[in-house]
Design an enzyme around this catalytic site. Structure first.
Site, PDB file in Angstrom:
ATOM      1  N   CYS A 207       0.772  -1.018  -0.031  1.00 54.72           N
ATOM      2  CA  CYS A 207       0.034   0.008  -0.011  1.00 54.72           C
ATOM      3  C   CYS A 207       0.907   1.346  -0.019  1.00 54.72           C
ATOM      4  CB  CYS A 207      -1.008  -0.197   1.188  1.00 54.72           C
ATOM      5  SG  CYS A 207      -1.804   1.551   1.638  1.00 54.72           S
ATOM      6  N   ASN A 208       0.781   2.151  -1.077  1.00 53.53           N
ATOM      7  CA  ASN A 208       1.508   3.309  -0.921  1.00 53.53           C
ATOM      8  C   ASN A 208       1.115   4.273   0.237  1.00 53.53           C
ATOM      9  OD1 ASN A 208       2.653   3.604  -4.259  1.00 53.53           O
ATOM     10  ND2 ASN A 208       0.831   2.361  -3.976  1.00 53.53           N
TER      11      ASN A 208
ATOM     12  N   CYS B 132      -1.436   4.081  -6.259  1.00 52.06           N
ATOM     13  CA  CYS B 132      -2.099   3.202  -5.143  1.00 52.06           C
ATOM     14  C   CYS B 132      -2.461   1.797  -5.638  1.00 52.06           C
ATOM     15  CB  CYS B 132      -3.698   4.121  -5.045  1.00 52.06           C
ATOM     16  SG  CYS B 132      -4.842   3.069  -4.135  1.00 52.06           S
ATOM     17  N   THR B 133      -2.110   0.937  -4.774  1.00 53.74           N
ATOM     18  CA  THR B 133      -2.342  -0.583  -5.217  1.00 53.74           C
ATOM     19  C   THR B 133      -3.650  -1.002  -5.770  1.00 53.74           C
ATOM     20  OG1 THR B 133      -2.454  -1.196  -3.096  1.00 53.74           O
ATOM     21  CG2 THR B 133      -0.018  -1.286  -4.363  1.00 53.74           C
TER      22      THR B 133
HETATM   23  N1  DGL Z   1      -4.202   0.540  -1.514  1.00 50.36           N
HETATM   24  C1  DGL Z   1      -3.788   1.872  -0.888  1.00 50.36           C
HETATM   25  C2  DGL Z   1      -2.617   2.608  -1.667  1.00 50.36           C
HETATM   26  O1  DGL Z   1      -1.785   1.938  -2.256  1.00 50.36           O
HETATM   27  C3  DGL Z   1      -4.556   2.640  -0.528  1.00 50.36           C
HETATM   28  C4  DGL Z   1      -6.122   2.439  -0.599  1.00 50.36           C
HETATM   29  C5  DGL Z   1      -6.900   3.145   0.797  1.00 50.36           C
HETATM   30  O2  DGL Z   1      -7.174   4.554   0.721  1.00 50.36           O
HETATM   31  O3  DGL Z   1      -7.064   2.440   1.699  1.00 50.36           O
HETATM   32  O4  DGL Z   1      -2.421   3.600  -1.398  1.00 50.36           O
END
Ligand code: DGL
Length: 236
Positions: free
Chosen positions: A75-76, A182-183
């Site tokens: 997760c970024n 974002c993944t």
């Molecule tokens: N999947 C997460 C990322 O890579 C973010 C999703 C979220 O906001 O929870 O940033």
């Protein structure tokens, strides 16, 4: 059981990190993984940094307690908020996810790069530091408060999001690169390729994270010795 045979822990706020898991399994097919979708606390992207740091430590500790030999923050948003602090406080190797700005910059031949990400990523100091390394790059950061949640909700049929996606990128007629920050957004790669054809190149950080994971495990003699395909356990 030898530590090298232990599973790799990986987590995200939800399903986005499954795209990272895929990249890791392509490179390390014989490893076992434990995946946490931290859904009770999702999304991360609109939460204050301290909250996200708390989730990073909670998920990492849970994975360590389950015997993980390494932790991937898939997760970024969570990486930008908490990877640095986790690394200094945590005994296991930690791999984070960063928007693939460097590979995109190196491939840049003109036009505009657009980097959609969560508001928390856009606001984070770590991300700002990353961007500051690439002066003179025509890059627009696009904080999107709703997109990760919309993908989560429509994962069975992400094509319903196409009008919204077209609208997001419509202000940029000079678009030449999309850097998926974002993944969750990696689930839209196929749609983006269809919409923009070959004229827009799309980048994400998953392969970079998988390579980094392999290197860290190699350096510590922690690669699985098994010849068979590994298993994945999914938790929420
Ligand atoms: N999947 C997460 C990322 O890579 C973010 C999703 C979220 O906001 O929870 O940033």
């Amino acid at each position: 059981m030898a530590m090298s045979e232990a599973p790799i822990g990986i987590f995200d706020s939800g399903i986005g990190g499954v795209t990272t898991l895929d990249a890791c399994r392509r490179l390390l097919f014989n490893e076992d993984f434990i995946y946490i979708a931290d859904e009770r606390f999702a999304p991360y992207g609109d939460k204050p940094e301290e909250f996200i740091v708390g989730r990073v430590f909670a998920c990492a500790r849970r994975l360590a307690d389950m015997g993980a030999k390494a932790v991937v923050i898939a997760c970024n948003t969570a990486t930008n908020a908490g990877a640095g602090r986790l690394r200094t406080a945590f005994p296991l190797p930690v791999v984070g996810l960063e928007p693939a700005v460097k590979p995109a910059y190196e491939a840049y031949t003109g036009g505009r790069a657009v980097l959609p990400c969560t508001p928390a990523t856009a606001a984070s100091a770590k991300f700002r530091t990353l961007l500051s390394r690439f002066g003179g790059y025509n890059l627009t950061v696009l904080p999107l408060a709703r997109l990760a949640g919309l993908i989560e909700k429509n994962i069975e049929n992400p094509d319903v999001l196409e009008p919204y996606i077209r609208e997001i990128f419509s202000p940029y007629p000079d678009l030449s690169q999309i850097i998926l920050g974002c993944t969750h957004y990696v689930f839209l790669r196929g749609m983006l390729e269809r919409i923009f054809g070959g004229r827009v190149k799309i980048f994400d950080g998953n392969d970079g994270a998988a390579k980094r994971l392999k290197l860290l495990l190699q350096a510590r003699n922690l690669l699985s010795p098994r010849p068979s395909v590994g298993r994945v356990e999914f938790l929420t």
